[in-house]
Design an enzyme around this catalytic site. Structure first.
Site, mmCIF file in Angstrom:
data_model
loop_
_atom_site.group_PDB
_atom_site.id
_atom_site.type_symbol
_atom_site.label_atom_id
_atom_site.label_comp_id
_atom_site.label_asym_id
_atom_site.label_seq_id
_atom_site.Cartn_x
_atom_site.Cartn_y
_atom_site.Cartn_z
ATOM 1 N N SER A 162 0.861 -1.181 0.000
ATOM 2 C CA SER A 162 0.000 0.000 0.000
ATOM 3 C C SER A 162 0.899 1.234 0.000
ATOM 4 C CB SER A 162 -0.888 0.007 1.246
ATOM 5 O OG SER A 162 -0.096 0.336 2.373
ATOM 6 N N LYS A 163 0.241 2.383 0.009
ATOM 7 C CA LYS A 163 0.987 3.653 -0.026
ATOM 8 C C LYS A 163 1.987 3.765 1.119
ATOM 9 C CE LYS A 163 -2.382 6.615 -2.229
ATOM 10 N NZ LYS A 163 -3.514 7.395 -1.825
#
Ligand code: GLU
Length: 477
Positions: A251-252
Site C-alpha cells: 500500500s501507499k
C-alpha cells in the site's frame, strides 16, 4: 479454442502497480498463446468511477506497452467494453435468473439486514441472508415495485460445496455455507461486480482469468453464477499478492504504488515491466533481465509463484540500471542530456566527451538523474577532503606526486591545452613510477587523491581525460 484474456480495471483512481502486474501477466499470456487481450472498464460503481481515472489508467498501460487488442477505444465484436454501456445485457440475464427462480426480488432494507445479521452473530447463528423474501412471487414483487417500492435482485446461493482447479494454487474447495444469497442487481438497475464480471467474461468468451489472490472469495460467487447459466467458467489463476517488507499487502505506506509516479520519477517502462513480471513469476533459466517480448516462448501459467512477492524498491532500481546499461551510446547521451539541468557545463562539451562521460558513469547509475552529480564533479575546483583523502595526503610520497602534476599540468594549461589525453596520463604515471619511484597503491591512489580529491571513484585514466586541465590546476594549488 483460441485464448482470450482480459484486464478489467475499475476506473476509481490511478493504475496501481499490482494492477499493472495483473495486466502484464494477462498480456504476456495472450501473446505467448497467440490469443487476444481485452481491456474492459468496470465502471458500474458510478459514485467512484471517473473518466479522468479511465484516461489515466489507459495512459499508464500505454506507457508500459501493454496494448490491448479489444477495448473501449478498439471496438471488437464483443463490445461495448465499458460496463456502464452494457446495463441492458445485465438486466436481461438477471431477468433470466428471476424467470428460472435462481434469483428473487428482495425488499429487505439495509437496516433490517444489518439488524438481523447482528442478532444472528450475537446468538452464534447463521448470519447469512435468512430467506425473508423467498416467498414473494415475481408477480407480487413486480406490483410492489410498480407502486414505488425498491427491490434488489438477490441470487439464491446453492447449498453445496464448490471445487475448482486454480492454475496457480491447485485444487480449491469452498465448503457449503460459506456465503448466503447475494445481491446481483442493485435497486437502481446497476449490476454488482460479481454478476457483471461473469456475464462479461462469459459473453466475451474469456478463456483464462489471471488476477490477484484477493479475488479468490469472489470466485465462489462467480462459479455459482456460471452454473446457474449452465456456462463453462474460464480457467482461473490467482497470482500471489504483492507485499511490502513487513509482508503486509502493498500500500501507499510502503512507498509509491501509482504507475504514473514511477514514470515521472524516471523509471523505464521496460524495467518496470521486467521487475513486475519477476514478482510472482520466474524465468526457467533463472535470469532476471528480460522484456515481455523476450519471454513469449517460455511464459506459461505453471511458473507462477504461490507465495506473496515482496516489492523491493532497491531491486527495482537495480533492474532500471540494467536497462540503462543496455542503451547504445547515442541514446544514452540523449537520455542523460534530458536529465541534466539547463546551462550545465555538460552542454558545452564535444559529442565525444559527452559519450565518454556517459559511458564511464553508467555502471554507477540506476537512473538518468544519477549521472548529473558525477558529471558535475568533473568541473568542481574545490572539493573538501574527507578522512580517506586526508589519509592519502598523509603519505610521505603524496606531496611529490602533487608537485610533479602541478608543474606538468600548469605547463599544459599555459600552452593552451584544455584536456589531457590517455597518452598524457600514461606519461604522468610512468614519470611518477620511474623517476619518483612511487609504486602500487601509493602511485595510483596518490594520483587519484591529488587529481580528483577523492579516494575512490571511476576509472582514473578516463576521468583524467574528462576533467578540464584548469580544474586540475586549481585542485593542485
Ligand atoms: N474490476 C475488478 C478490479 O479492478 C476486476 C477483478 C477481476 O479481474 O475479476 O479489481
Amino acid at each position: 479454442m483460441s485464448v482470450r484474456v482480459r484486464f478489467a480495471p475499475s476506473p476509481t483512481g490511478y493504475l496501481h502497480i499490482g494492477g499493472a502486474r495483473t495486466a502484464l501477466y494477462n498480456y504476456i499470456f495472450s501473446k505467448a498463446m497467440g490469443g487476444t487481450y481485452v481491456l474492459r472498464i468496470e465502471d458500474t460503481d458510478v459514485a467512484r468511477s471517473t473518466k479522468e481515472s479511465e484516461e489515466m489508467v489507459l495512459k499508464d498501460l500505454q506507457w508500459l506497452g501493454i496494448d490491448h487488442d479489444e477495448g473501449p477505444d478498439k471496438p471488437g465484436k464483443f463490445g461495448p467494453y465499458r460496463q456502464s454501456e452494457r446495463t441492458e445485457l445485465y438486466q436481461k440475464f438477471a431477468d433470466q435468473l428471476i424467470d428460472s427462480e435462481k434469483a428473487f426480488y428482495c425488499f429487505c432494507s439495509q437496516e433490517e439486514l444489518e439488524a438481523k445479521k447482528a442478532k444472528a452473530e450475537a446468538e452464534n447463528a447463521d448470519p447469512t441472508y435468512d430467506g425473508t423474501c423467498h416467498s414473494i412471487s415475481t408477480e407480487e414483487a413486480k406490483k410492489r415495485m410498480a407502486n414505488g417500492e425498491e427491490a434488489v435482485i438477490r441470487f439464491k446461493a446453492p447449498k453445496k460445496d464448490y471445487t475448482f482447479v486454480d492454475k496457480v494454487r491447485g485444487e480449491i474447495t469452498f465448503p457449503n455455507g460459506m456465503i448466503g444469497d447475494f445481491v446481483v442487481m442493485r435497486s437502481n438497475g446497476l449490476p454488482v461486480y460479481n454478476f457483471c464480471c461473469v456475464i462479461d467474461d462469459w459473453q466475451m468468451e474469456i478463456t483464462h482469468v489471471i488476477r490477484a489472490e484477493d479475488h479468490l472469495p469472489n470466485t465462489l460467487r462467480q462459479l455459482m453464477i456460471y452454473e446457474a447459466f449452465d456456462a463453462t467458467p474460464p480457467v482461473f489463476g490467482h497470482v500471489s499478492l504483492l507485499v511490502g517488507h513487513d509482508r503486509k499487502k502493498l500500500s501507499k505506506r510502503h512507498g509509491t504504488t501509482a504507475v504514473g509516479l514511477y514514470r515521472e520519477d524516471g523509471y523505464l517502462a521496460d524495467a518496470l515491466n521486467n521487475y513486475l513480471c519477476l514478482l510472482g513469476w520466474s524465468h526457467p533459466d533463472e535470469t532476471d533481465i528480460f522484456t515481455p517480448s523476450e519471454i513469449l516462448s517460455v511464459f506459461d501459467m505453471n511458473r507462477f509463484n504461490k507465495s506473496a512477492a515482496t516489492f523491493d524498491m532497491a531491486k527495482l532500481g537495480w533492474v532500471n540500471g540494467e536497462y540503462i546499461r543496455k542503451f547504445d551510446t547515442d541514446a544514452l547521451v540523449a537520455a542523460v542530456s534530458s536529465a541534466i539541468p539547463e546551462g550545465a557545463l555538460f552542454f558545452d562539451q564535444t559529442p565525444e566527451w559527452k559519450a565518454k562521460a556517459c559511458e564511464l558513469y553508467k555502471e554507477k547509475c540506476n537512473f538518468f538523474k544519477d549521472f548529473n552529480p558525477f558529471i558535475d564533479s568533473l568541473f568542481l575546483e574545490s572539493i573538501a577532503a574527507d578522512e580517506a583523502l586526508e589519509d592519502i595526503f598523509s603519505w610521505e610520497s603524496t606531496p611529490a606526486i602533487k608537485d610533479y602534476l602541478a608543474g606538468k599540468i600548469g605547463e599544459m594549461v599555459d600552452s593552451g591545452i584544455e584536456y589531457a589525453t590517455e597518452e598524457h596520463f600514461g606519461e604522468w604515471s610512468t614519470h611518477i613510477k620511474k623517476e619518483l619511484k612511487i609504486k602500487g597503491k601509493f602511485l595510483f591512489m596518490g594520483m587519484r587523491g591529488v587529481l580528483t580529491r577523492q579516494a575512490h571513484g571511476s576509472d582514473l585514466k578516463t576521468t583524467a581525460t574528462l576533467t578540464p586541465l584548469k580544474v586540475f590546476s586549481a585542485r593542485l594549488r
